[in-house]
Each structure stands twice: as structure tokens, then as C-alpha cells.
Design a protein around this motif. Structure first.
Motif, mmCIF file in Angstrom:
data_model
loop_
_atom_site.group_PDB
_atom_site.id
_atom_site.type_symbol
_atom_site.label_atom_id
_atom_site.label_comp_id
_atom_site.label_asym_id
_atom_site.label_seq_id
_atom_site.Cartn_x
_atom_site.Cartn_y
_atom_site.Cartn_z
ATOM 1 N N ARG A 205 21.035 82.108 -45.417
ATOM 2 C CA ARG A 205 20.842 80.739 -44.940
ATOM 3 C C ARG A 205 20.037 80.756 -43.652
ATOM 4 O O ARG A 205 19.686 81.825 -43.148
ATOM 5 N N THR B 191 37.548 83.277 -37.258
ATOM 6 C CA THR B 191 38.045 82.583 -38.455
ATOM 7 C C THR B 191 39.207 81.669 -38.035
ATOM 8 O O THR B 191 39.664 81.724 -36.897
ATOM 9 N N LYS C 65 35.299 90.310 -44.592
ATOM 10 C CA LYS C 65 35.712 90.199 -46.006
ATOM 11 C C LYS C 65 34.539 90.308 -46.984
ATOM 12 O O LYS C 65 34.717 90.701 -48.125
HETATM 13 C C1 LIG Z 1 24.399 76.308 -43.832
HETATM 14 C C2 LIG Z 1 24.693 76.275 -42.339
HETATM 15 C C3 LIG Z 1 23.654 75.977 -41.450
HETATM 16 C C4 LIG Z 1 23.905 75.979 -40.053
HETATM 17 N N1 LIG Z 1 22.870 75.714 -39.210
HETATM 18 C C5 LIG Z 1 23.066 75.819 -37.886
HETATM 19 C C6 LIG Z 1 21.972 75.679 -36.992
HETATM 20 O O1 LIG Z 1 20.845 75.390 -37.416
HETATM 21 N N2 LIG Z 1 22.175 75.869 -35.654
HETATM 22 C C7 LIG Z 1 23.418 76.177 -35.163
HETATM 23 O O2 LIG Z 1 23.554 76.390 -33.948
HETATM 24 N N3 LIG Z 1 24.485 76.252 -35.986
HETATM 25 C C8 LIG Z 1 24.346 76.101 -37.326
HETATM 26 N N4 LIG Z 1 25.418 76.244 -38.159
HETATM 27 C C9 LIG Z 1 26.753 76.350 -37.559
HETATM 28 C C10 LIG Z 1 27.123 77.742 -37.004
HETATM 29 O O3 LIG Z 1 26.274 78.114 -35.951
HETATM 30 C C11 LIG Z 1 27.105 78.809 -38.069
HETATM 31 O O4 LIG Z 1 27.987 78.456 -39.095
HETATM 32 C C12 LIG Z 1 27.538 80.184 -37.540
HETATM 33 O O5 LIG Z 1 27.335 81.137 -38.539
HETATM 34 C C13 LIG Z 1 28.994 80.178 -37.088
HETATM 35 O O6 LIG Z 1 29.310 81.434 -36.568
HETATM 36 P P1 LIG Z 1 30.788 82.007 -36.673
HETATM 37 O O7 LIG Z 1 30.798 83.313 -36.037
HETATM 38 O O8 LIG Z 1 31.752 80.972 -36.236
HETATM 39 O O9 LIG Z 1 31.016 82.126 -38.259
HETATM 40 P P2 LIG Z 1 30.253 83.040 -39.301
HETATM 41 O O10 LIG Z 1 28.896 83.383 -38.859
HETATM 42 O O11 LIG Z 1 30.399 82.328 -40.613
HETATM 43 O O12 LIG Z 1 31.133 84.351 -39.315
HETATM 44 C C14 LIG Z 1 32.484 84.382 -39.734
HETATM 45 C C15 LIG Z 1 32.681 85.681 -40.505
HETATM 46 O O13 LIG Z 1 34.076 85.871 -40.739
HETATM 47 C C16 LIG Z 1 34.246 86.366 -42.057
HETATM 48 N N5 LIG Z 1 35.613 86.049 -42.470
HETATM 49 C C17 LIG Z 1 36.127 84.817 -42.698
HETATM 50 N N6 LIG Z 1 37.431 84.918 -43.036
HETATM 51 C C18 LIG Z 1 37.733 86.236 -43.022
HETATM 52 C C19 LIG Z 1 38.916 86.979 -43.291
HETATM 53 N N7 LIG Z 1 40.059 86.379 -43.657
HETATM 54 N N8 LIG Z 1 38.882 88.323 -43.180
HETATM 55 C C20 LIG Z 1 37.736 88.958 -42.808
HETATM 56 N N9 LIG Z 1 36.588 88.307 -42.554
HETATM 57 C C21 LIG Z 1 36.585 86.965 -42.654
HETATM 58 C C22 LIG Z 1 33.177 85.640 -42.857
HETATM 59 O O14 LIG Z 1 32.892 86.296 -44.073
HETATM 60 C C23 LIG Z 1 32.004 85.660 -41.869
HETATM 61 O O15 LIG Z 1 31.191 86.789 -42.022
HETATM 62 C C24 LIG Z 1 25.217 76.227 -39.550
HETATM 63 C C25 LIG Z 1 26.246 76.464 -40.466
HETATM 64 C C26 LIG Z 1 25.996 76.493 -41.833
HETATM 65 C C27 LIG Z 1 27.153 76.749 -42.788
#
Ligand SMILES: Cc1cc2nc3c(=O)[nH]c(=O)nc-3n(C[C@H](O)[C@H](O)[C@H](O)COP(=O)(O)OP(=O)(O)OC[C@H]3O[C@@H](n4cnc5c(N)ncnc54)[C@H](O)[C@@H]3O)c2cc1C
Length: 363
Positions: free
Chosen positions: A41, A142, A34
Motif C-alpha cells: 500500500r 497493536t 504475525k
Molecule cells: C491503506 C492505508 C493508507 C494509509 N495512508 C496513510 C498516509 O498516507 N499517511 C499517514 O500518515 N498514515 C496513513 N495511514 C495510517 C497509518 O500511518 C498506517 O496505517 C501505519 O501503517 C500505522 O502504523 P502502525 O505501526 O500503527 O501499524 P502497522 O504499520 O499496520 O503495523 C502493525 C503491525 O503489527 C502486526 N500485528 C498486528 N497484530 C499482531 C499480533 N497479534 N501479533 C503480531 N503482530 C501483529 C501487523 O501485522 C503489522 O505488521 C494509512 C493506513 C492505511 C491502512
């Protein structure tokens, strides 16, 4: 019709695709993301012997690798040398760009928001704001289409961070993993990552039963006031569920991964290494058989630890301080990084305050 649609071009999706497309290069894959702009970060992980080498496997470089950490509260301060391990901080944007650029000839991507998904007998329908797509399988990083987690007795890790440039030079060889602040109803600490002499990320984190950003912002402001700030570089904010009930779930054709797929370590919220290790281990598995298996013993210990934080938040600092004060920091790191040996677990049990943990266990 695609073989696989992946919702989200985030961390877990790319870690997975990087490994999976190595062994399944003929798959027709579409990523739907999206936000074209990648979040700015930081994300950290343990690295060292026995742990998946993120540089070797994914080509990503640490923004900063710490060989020392500190844990403290107002009465005690412990500094630990991590060698041969390190605590590495990565720039999330660099991670996403690096992995994505290695995949871009093998996947299609569209920037659009997924609104709904529907699983049929022989395909999955994905509806976005502008289009409809069909695929054999869907991987989603998501919460779309997922049931909400049972949040009874659940903790949330919520945090606000500010990267600042300071006027005076600052020592930057030690990551302040946790500096506990006084609080009776939540676990509260500052996590500071000094990147170089002048820049530092100050993060104020709470493990709370509810999310109170207003209050946390005030505490964070006070923590920032200690520094002689020249410039604010950026701010970040986040909420991570901390629960052993936040489990992996899949159906015949829809596989949930990442934070919303229950990948985060319940006691810490860390996910980077878990997702990377899982992707590597499962690169040869068929999509129909792909699952995320939790480690039962780690989950059991995390459950006791979370109960201790839930029922005795004011005492949680003593658990961490005792744990990190142990002579064998390598055992603690292997435990936190998901690869403890049996003797590491024994050492962890010896080095946690028995009374609090037993009281938490029987709650
Ligand atoms: C500020 C912060 C610091 C963190 N620090 C750490 C750390 O130090 N170590 C650690 O291991 N973990 C950390 N985390 C936790 C975790 O590892 C991260 O959040 C990681 O990015 C999660 O990966 P993910 O693939 O679940 O989500 P994301 O990396 O957030 O990816 C999800 C993607 O889906 C997209 N998306 C969402 N909804 C939709 C939709 N409806 N349609 C299309 N696309 C969509 C989003 O835009 C995003 O790009 C941290 C989290 C945050 C927020």
C-alpha cells in the motif's frame, strides 16, 4: 529474557527502533510479527523546511513527490504550488524493508501471532500461538490488551483505493488531495495520486459516524468509471479512528504506539511524520519514561474541526476549500504537519469559516 519485545514489524515499531537502537545498541530486542508478507500500500507525508527529513533520517525514498496539490468540489477548483514543501508518497513495503534491513543485525524477529500479554511486577509475559516470551518492557503497535476507546461522537475515516493503469496518458504533477462529492451525512471525497502517465491511485474516503463500506464501494466504482482502465494493479482499504479521545496510554512496562497507541493526528488520521518525529525526539529517553505528549493547542483545534465534520458534514468542504485557498499555503502545511508557529495558527483561524467553527465549538 529480552530487554524489549516489540509487537508488530510495522511502521511505528520500525521508525522507533531505528532511532532508539542508535542510542541503546546493547538492548536485547525481539520483534514478533504475525505476517511475514508485508502489505502492499502507499503512505504519504508532508516534507520540507522544518519537517523531519524522512530520507535523511530513515533512508527511505519517496515513490512520488508532488509539488502541487488540488482541492475542489463541483463548483470550485484550487491548485496550489507547495514549494518549498512537497507532498510525498511512499511505498509502505519499501519503507518497511529499508528500515528493517538496517536493523536486522540488531534485533531478533519471529513470525508468530501474539495472543495475550500479561504485565507482572518485574517483567511482561507475551504469549504467542506457539511460544511464551518474557521481557523487561513491551512496545505494542497493536490493540492487544487495550481498552476500547469511548466512541461517543466519534468519526471514522474509512477509505477504499484502487491503483489503476489507464489507456490514455494522464498529467501526473499534481496530487488531488480532496475532490469533494455530494453527501449530507458524511464528509466524502476522492483523493487521487497520479504516479506517472499511465498509473494512478484513486481513493474514495469518507469521514463518517459509522463505517459503511458497501455504500463507499459503490461510490468508488462510479469514481473509477470516469477512467479508461487498462488494468487494475492493486486495491487497498482502511479504517482510521478520528478522535481526540483516542489517547496515548502506557503502564509501567507496556507502551502502546502507532495508530492503536493514539499517534494519529485526530483531524486527518496521518501518522507517518508524527511517529517519525516522536521517535527522533525520544531516542535518548529511558523506556520507563517514554510517553507520547499530545500538543494541546493542535488537539483543541482538531476537536473543533472534528465537531464541524460531525455536525455539519455537508459543509466540511467549505472549511477545507477556504483553508487551502489562503494565500499562505506554508502555514497550512506546517499546521497539518504538527509544527505550526503561533502566526500559522492565527492564519488558520482567520482562514476557516467562522460561523461553522463557532457553531461547532459550542455544540
Ligand atoms: C491503506 C492505508 C493508507 C494509509 N495512508 C496513510 C498516509 O498516507 N499517511 C499517514 O500518515 N498514515 C496513513 N495511514 C495510517 C497509518 O500511518 C498506517 O496505517 C501505519 O501503517 C500505522 O502504523 P502502525 O505501526 O500503527 O501499524 P502497522 O504499520 O499496520 O503495523 C502493525 C503491525 O503489527 C502486526 N500485528 C498486528 N497484530 C499482531 C499480533 N497479534 N501479533 C503480531 N503482530 C501483529 C501487523 O501485522 C503489522 O505488521 C494509512 C493506513 C492505511 C491502512
Amino acid at each position: 529474557m529480552y530487554d524489549l519485545i516489540v509487537i508488530g514489524r510495522g511502521l511505528s515499531s520500525l521508525l522507533f527502533l531505528k532511532q532508539y537502537l542508535d542510542t541503546h545498541s546493547d538492548l536485547k530486542v525481539l520483534i514478533i510479527e504475525k505476517n511475514k508478507k508485508i502489505e502492499s500500500r502507499y503512505i504519504s507525508s508532508w516534507q520540507g523546511p522544518g519537517l523531519l527529513d524522512l530520507k535523511k533520517e530513515y533512508g527511505i525514498h519517496a515513490y512520488k513527490a508532488y509539488k502541487k496539490i488540488s482541492i475542489s468540489d463541483k463548483t470550485i477548483s484550487i491548485k496550489k504550488n507547495l514549494l518549498p514543501y512537497s507532498y510525498n508518497t511512499y511505498d509502505y513495503k519499501h519503507v518497511i524493508e529499508t528500515i528493517f534491513s538496517s536493523l536486522k543485525d540488531r534485533v531478533e524477529i519471529i513470525y508468530d501471532q501474539v495472543i495475550s500479554i500479561k504485565e507482572m511486577y518485574n517483567e511482561v509475559n507475551v504469549k504467542t500461538k506457539k511460544h511464551n516470551f518474557q521481557s523487561q518492557y513491551l512496545i505494542s503497535s497493536t490493540s492487544i490488551g487495550q481498552q476500547s476507546v469511548n466512541n461517543k461522537k466519534m468519526l471514522y475515516q474509512y477509505f477504499v483505493g484502487t491503483e489503476i493503469q489507464i489507456k490514455e496518458n494522464h498529467k501526473h504533477d499534481t496530487c488531488q488531495l480532496m475532490h469533494f462529492l455530494q453527501s449530507n451525512n458524511e464528509v466524502l471525497f476522492n483523493y487521487n495520486l497520479p504516479f506517472d502517465q499511465k498509473s494512478i491511485l484513486i481513493e474514495t474516503t469518507a469521514f463518517g459516524k459509522k463505517v459503511h463500506f458497501e455504500n463507499l464501494d459503490k461510490i468508488h466504482k462510479k469514481s473509477l468509471a470516469v477512467f479508461n482502465i487498462a488494468k487494475i494493479i492493486k486495491r487497498e482499504k482502511g479504517i482510521i479512528p478520528m478522535s481526540v479521545n483516542h489517547k496515548f496510554h502506557r503502564t509501567a512496562r507496556i507502551i502502546n504506539i502507532g495508530i492503536d497507541g493514539g499517534f494519529a493526528r485526530p483531524s486527518s488520521g496521518y501518522m507517518l511524520l508524527r511517529a517519525a518525529q516522536w521517535s527522533k525526539i525520544n531516542k535518548n529517553i529511558n523506556l520507563k519514561d517514554l510517553v507520547f505528549k499530545e500538543k494541546k493547542l493542535i488537539n483543541f483545534l482538531d476537536k473543533i474541526f472534528l465537531k464541524a465534520c460531525y455536525y455539519y458534514p455537508g459543509l466540511a468542504n467549505s472549511i477545507f476549500i477556504k483553508l487551502f485557498n489562503s494565500n499562505d499555503i506554508a502555514s497550512v502545511i506546517r499546521f497539518l504537519a504538527d509544527i505550526p508557529k503561533l502566526y500559522d495558527i492565527v492564519k488558520i483561524l482567520i482562514n476557516t469559516p467562522k460561523k461553522i467553527m463557532i457553531n461547532a465549538l459550542i455544540k
